[in-house]
Design an enzyme around this catalytic site. Structure first.
Site, PDB file in Angstrom:
ATOM      1  CB  SER A  33      -1.012   8.819  19.514  1.00 60.02           C
ATOM      2  OG  SER A  33      -2.398   8.567  19.704  1.00 60.02           O
ATOM      3  CG  HIS A  78       3.136   9.599  17.784  1.00 59.73           C
ATOM      4  ND1 HIS A  78       3.581   9.147  18.856  1.00 59.73           N
ATOM      5  CD2 HIS A  78       1.978  10.245  17.930  1.00 59.73           C
ATOM      6  CE1 HIS A  78       2.642   9.486  19.654  1.00 59.73           C
ATOM      7  NE2 HIS A  78       1.720  10.212  19.306  1.00 59.73           N
ATOM      8  CD  GLU A 101       7.247   7.831  19.498  1.00 54.55           C
ATOM      9  OE1 GLU A 101       7.833   7.184  20.342  1.00 54.55           O
ATOM     10  OE2 GLU A 101       6.000   8.040  19.716  1.00 54.55           O
ATOM     11  CG  ASN A 132       1.597   7.614  23.448  1.00 56.94           C
ATOM     12  OD1 ASN A 132       1.964   8.737  24.149  1.00 56.94           O
ATOM     13  ND2 ASN A 132       1.210   7.811  22.508  1.00 56.94           N
TER      14      ASN A 132
END
Ligand SMILES: C/C=C/C(=O)SCCNC(=O)CCNC(=O)[C@H](O)C(C)(C)COP(=O)(O)OP(=O)(O)OC[C@H]1O[C@@H](n2cnc3c(N)ncnc32)[C@H](O)[C@@H]1OP(=O)(O)O
Length: 691
Positions: free
Chosen positions: A431, A452, A464, A502
């Site tokens: 991540s 991800h 992702e 993120n």
């Protein structure tokens, strides 16, 4: 012209009228028993949607049936995709409220006439009957479903409520309590529930459809009748009491100022629930009004954003066998999802205990997703614990979901050399680590990428797909198609600290901690974010993600981005050192030992710029990833944020919100925040390109 034989799922055969006869989107035939079959087959589409021309064509056919009354009328669909997906959502944007109301009145008229036909009317449903599709089914005397059929009103997810008679026909059929729950939650009822609720009268295999239709036509299938409860709601007082409860239930998830449709539906039923004509008129007027709300426009936008992600996940993935390395929470759920969706799967871990737990996790997910006993058994049969890693050699895709450190992952990749099958793809579920750096140890960097997933994998739709510098296009495409094949929505993005999601979320969580350092309570901070429409406040989110993981991602971002970020608070570091990691350890900023926190605080006296301090840095980060070419376009960023984090869907996504609020206004506000609180708020240079 020759007759046209239509086969339903290879079983029921039906001789239909000559192809090309002027029935447009419907085809019809009378069978030897004088039963009139109307088959919906929307021209030029793999899915039936209910458009103006579908209704117009139906009108003409119903007129014929009225003139030459058949012994029975059957409505069904020719599409393998299902019965009908509801009104054509793409047509809504062109409609004025007056135009919509006129159209609805015409459509109501046709459905009322179906309902009034003197012969038995029977709707046969395979697959989904949603929205207006369900409403057509409700206008018939009988509903016969084949296994796998489902019924629902997803309109609330579009900022609407049913508009073609659903608001009064469903309550009349199954009672107001179940009907209102169905309309307010947007949840679909599959055959078992639909049968027990009385939505369907019979569930039969496709090969028995013709016999079931004959039985219904002879009146030999017993129709379900609503019980006493529905009669009790004939009293206004009883409805008012129930309506109050419905409002307070709804308020918890969908406040009125953000999601007005549910409240409009409750008001309508409270006011007119005992008067069908008033319900009909009120439903039309309210639906037409809701179409014009920003909420509905934005939620319809979200539907199409979802479609564009689905589109990216179409195609052949060429992946039959998957090997997952690491049976922790993420690895176990990835394995479960892939096995449920038909992949053969091996799951490896250096320890054996997590493998047993992973199988139990998979069984739980199967239950949560209402899989039948056979489906669950097949899924679990496909998921093989593999502590020795025998599955590696035959895997088309290896997903590494081990600990989040470069060293551990490098070692795993080094061990894979010479063990993978020719052409296999290696993906990492990191991540926060750089795909480029991880690729250095991959057996073949051109067949390596990030995949991800978000926690919990079984419930968060977005993945992702992160291309590193050497990742070949076809590898990223295969991974995107793999995501599609296991029911996920892929966002194809490029390598960048935190990728898209993120990168955007970290400032939201860190700013909350700065605010706590300034003396604000976590409840006030979370409440401000919830009032804006976020599904979770930033402090609750940090606890949910895990403070150790949050800290790690924040440190990675701080070490690798040029852009200034909020400082990492000492409190966060201390909590991690003390093992207070949030939800998973029972304590973080909140105490989770007695369940999830529900922060709710009075915002009176909170700083004026509180909400902007939390939200605008996310918009700024979205602009940054766009400027850096990490995401493909603004819609992809919006879609990723909504489907990964639940970012206020009724606002249409962070960049859509920025544009709606005004780019000049947002950048001016960022400049003011930067002057007041520091350069972490300085507007990104990419704002000017957003247009
Ligand atoms: C007064 C009445 C009001 C209403 O009825 S409002 C509408 C209520 N209905 C809905 O909200 C349903 C929306 N659709 C869905 O939820 C899903 O779709 C389905 C569950 C029906 C099917 O999902 P999956 O099997 O994954 O297929 P897919 O890729 O989503 O859809 C296939 C194609 O069908 C188009 N489509 C589906 N439903 C609608 C619709 N209601 N209006 C317009 N288009 C629709 C999609 O976009 C796509 O199209 P492409 O193949 O070109 O990408």
């Amino acid at each position: 012209m020759t007759g046209h034989v239509l086969e339903f799922l290879g079983e029921t055969k039906l001789e239909l009228g000559p192809v090309g006869e002027a029935d447009g989107n419907w085809r019809s035939a009378r069978d030897e028993n004088d039963v009139l079959w109307l088959v919906l087959d929307r021209v030029g589409s793999s899915v039936n949607t209910i458009s103006e021309d579908v209704i117009r064509d139906l009108d003409a056919i119903v007129a014929k049936a009225e003139a030459e009354m058949p012994k029975a009328l059957v409505i069904r669909s020719a599409k393998t995709a299902g019965f009908a997906a509801g009104a054509d959502i793409s047509s809504f944007s062109e409609m004025s409220d007056v135009g919509a109301a006129d159209l609805l009145r015409q459509a109501h008229d046709v459905l009322d006439r179906i309902e009034s036909l003197s012969c038995p009317t029977i709707c046969v449903v395979h697959g989904a009957a949603l929205g207006a599709g369900f409403e057509i089914a409700l206008s018939c005397d009988y509903r016969i479903a084949t296994p796998g059929a489902s019924f629902g009103f997803p309109e609330v997810q579009l900022g609407l409520h049913p508009g073609l008679g659903g608001t009064f026909r469903l309550p009349a059929l199954i009672g107001p309590t179940d009907a209102m729950t169905m309309m307010l939650t947007g949840k679909t009822a599959h055959t078992k529930r639909a049968k027990s609720q009385g939505i369907v009268d019979a569930v039969v295999e496709e090969r028995h459809v013709a016999a079931a239709v004959e039985a219904a036509a002879r009146g030999e299938i017993e129709r379900q009748r609503p019980g006493l409860t529905s009669r009790a709601f004939g009293l206004e007082q009883a409805r008012s009491l129930a309506a109050r409860q419905m409002r307070s239930q709804t308020e918890k998830k969908a406040p009125k100022e953000h999601y007005p449709a549910s409240y409009a539906l409750i008001d309508l039923w409270e006011k007119h629930g005992d008067d069908r004509d008033a319900m009909r008129a009120g439903e039309i007027e309210s639906f037409a009004d809701l179409l014009g709300t920003e909420t509905s426009k934005n939620l319809r936008r979200v539907f199409f954003l979802q479609q564009s992600l689905k589109e990216a996940g179409r195609g052949e993935d060429g992946i039959a066998h998957v090997h997952v390395i690491g049976a922790g929470a993420m690895g176990a759920e990835i394995a479960a999802m892939a096995a449920i969706k038909g992949k053969s799967l091996t799951l490896g871990d250096v320890e054996t205990a997590p493998l047993g737990k992973a199988v139990r996790t998979a069984a739980k997910i199967c239950e949560d997703k209402h899989l039948s006993g056979t489906e669950m058994r097949d899924a679990l049969d496909r998921l093989m614990p593999d502590p020795k890693g025998y599955g590696l050699a035959r895997a088309d895709l290896v997903i590494e979901a081990a600990s989040e450190t470069l060293e551990v992952k490098h070692k795993i990749f080094a061990d894979l050399k010479g063990k993978l099958k020719e052409g296999a793809i290696l993906a990492t579920n990191t991540s926060s680590l750089s795909i480029a750096k991880l690729a250095q140890a991959a057996p073949d960097p051109s067949r390596f990428a990030g995949l991800h997933f978000f926690n919990p994998v079984s419930r968060v739709d977005l993945v992702e797909v992160v291309a590193g510098p050497d990742t070949r296009d076809e590898v990223a495409q295969s991974l995107a198609a793999f995501c599609g094949s296991i029911g996920k929505l892929p966002a194809l993005v490029r390598d960048y600290p935190g990728f898209v999601v993120n990168r955007t979320l970290v400032p939201y969580m860190l700013e909350a901690m700065v605010l706590m350092d300034e003396g604000l309570s976590k409840e006030v901070i979370d409440t401000a974010a919830l009032r804006f429409g976020m599904p979770m406040g930033p402090v609750t989110l940090a606890d949910q993600v895990g403070l150790d993981i949050g800290l790690h991602v924040a440190e990675t971002l701080q070490g690798s981005l040029d852009t200034p970020m909020p400082a990492i608070s000492d409190d966060l570091r201390q909590k991690v050192e003390a093992g207070h990691l949030g939800k998973k350890s029972g304590k973080g900023f909140y105490d989770w030992s007695e369940g999830s926190p529900h922060p709710s605080a009075d915002l009176e006296g909170a700083p004026d710029d509180l909400t902007d301090r939390l939200i605008l840095p996310m918009l700024n980060a979205c602009v940054e990833v766009l400027r850096q070419g990490i995401a493909r376009n603004a819609d992809q960023v919006d879609a990723a944020m909504i489907f990964a984090t639940g970012w206020a869907p009724f606002r249409g996504g962070p960049l859509h919100y920025a544009k709606a609020r005004g780019i000049d206004e947002v950048t001016a506000r960022l400049r003011a925040l930067s002057d007041a609180h520091g350069p972490r708020f300085a507007p990104d240079p990419g704002w000017g390109d957003l247009g």
